[in-house]
Scaffold this active site. Structure first.
Site, short mmCIF file in Angstrom:
data_model
loop_
_atom_site.label_atom_id
_atom_site.label_comp_id
_atom_site.label_asym_id
_atom_site.label_seq_id
_atom_site.Cartn_x
_atom_site.Cartn_y
_atom_site.Cartn_z
CG HIS A 51 29.93 -1.86 1.65
ND1 HIS A 51 30.80 -1.11 2.48
CD2 HIS A 51 29.57 -1.22 0.57
CE1 HIS A 51 31.13 0.06 1.71
NE2 HIS A 51 30.46 0.04 0.46
CD GLU A 99 31.54 -0.63 -3.63
OE1 GLU A 99 30.93 0.39 -3.76
OE2 GLU A 99 31.03 -1.61 -2.61
#
Length: 257
Positions: free
Chosen positions: A101, A169
């Site tokens: 992430h 993302e």
């Protein structure tokens, strides 16, 4: 049956233990009763904090929901104080692990090499990596696609065969008021899916979008993404169920095409 539409939620550390348990208790029966979840058209996963994992596994035990971890150690069991190994996560029932992430990369200095090591550790223990990738700054769709293809290759370097959930993302869209433009998302997700589909060792992999994702986006993307990765939007169970409804509708449309 066509591949299910995938929807995931990462709770980050927004919820304390009591709040997380209350959310699980409210969401679990609604998902259990949802026909799209029950018949497999929609695959749903939730990723709580480490301390919330046992409660989540218990709450969703009677559902097809997958419970994940927000990180995983790249190391085997041993003298690695503070780490949580893939072996232990698999032992307690974790089925997916969020890896790479943007916050892990930015705040904790995790590199593509570290990310690949964590993906490998996960797959070696039967845990599906939710591999987060995304460009840092706004750029054209074509440039973003090229950058993300390079990142995907680096993050899977030396990683054993097995399915992954590629979570696109764009860093500049995380926490924003709106997701990235639809055509931008579609350009990148189609490129990523092409790369994954061309890799015989990644059968069963999907590409989903995260970054201020919400209602209406799946329909607008018209099949360019295999699902969504939700954040704070899903803190409200009604919002979450609205996206599950849209995912089931997308699954129906894909089956009919």
């Amino acid at each position: 049956m066509t591949a299910p539409v995938t929807v995931g939620v990462s709770l980050k550390t927004y919820f304390g233990n009591a709040r997380a348990r209350a959310w699980f208790a409210e969401v679990a029966p609604r998902l259990q009763a949802h026909p799209g979840i029950a018949d497999g058209r929609v695959r749903f996963f939730v990723i709580p904090t480490y301390l919330q994992i046992p409660a989540a596994i218990e709450a969703f035990a009677e559902t097809p929901v997958l419970v994940g971890a927000q990180d995983v150690s790249a190391h085997p069991p041993g003298a690695f104080t503070g780490e949580i190994t893939a072996a232990e996560l698999a032992e307690v029932g974790v089925q997916v692990a969020e890896i790479g992430h943007a916050e892990r990369r930015r705040l904790f200095g995790e590199t593509d090499e570290v990310t690949a090591s964590k993906a490998a550790a996960s797959l070696e223990h039967g845990i599906t990596p939710v591999l987060c990738i995304g460009e840092d700054a706004r750029m054209s769709g074509a440039d973003a696609a090229s950058a993300n293809l390079d990142q995907l290759a680096a993050d899977l370097e030396g990683v054993p065969a097995g399915p992954v959930v590629v979570a696109y993302e764009p860093v500049w869209a995380i926490g924003a008021t709106e997701p990235a433009p639809d055509d931008h998302i579609a350009t990148v997700t189609r490129a990523l899916r092409g790369a994954i589909d061309a890799d015989a060792g990644r059968a069963g992999s999907v590409v989903i979008y995260g970054g201020s994702a919400g209602p209406g986006l799946l329909a607008r993307l018209d099949g360019a993404a295999d699902g969504l990765f939700l954040g704070r939007f899903a803190h409200d169970p009604d919002n979450l169920l609205a996206v599950i409804d849209e995912a089931a509708a997308l699954a129906d449309a894909r089956s009919a095409s």
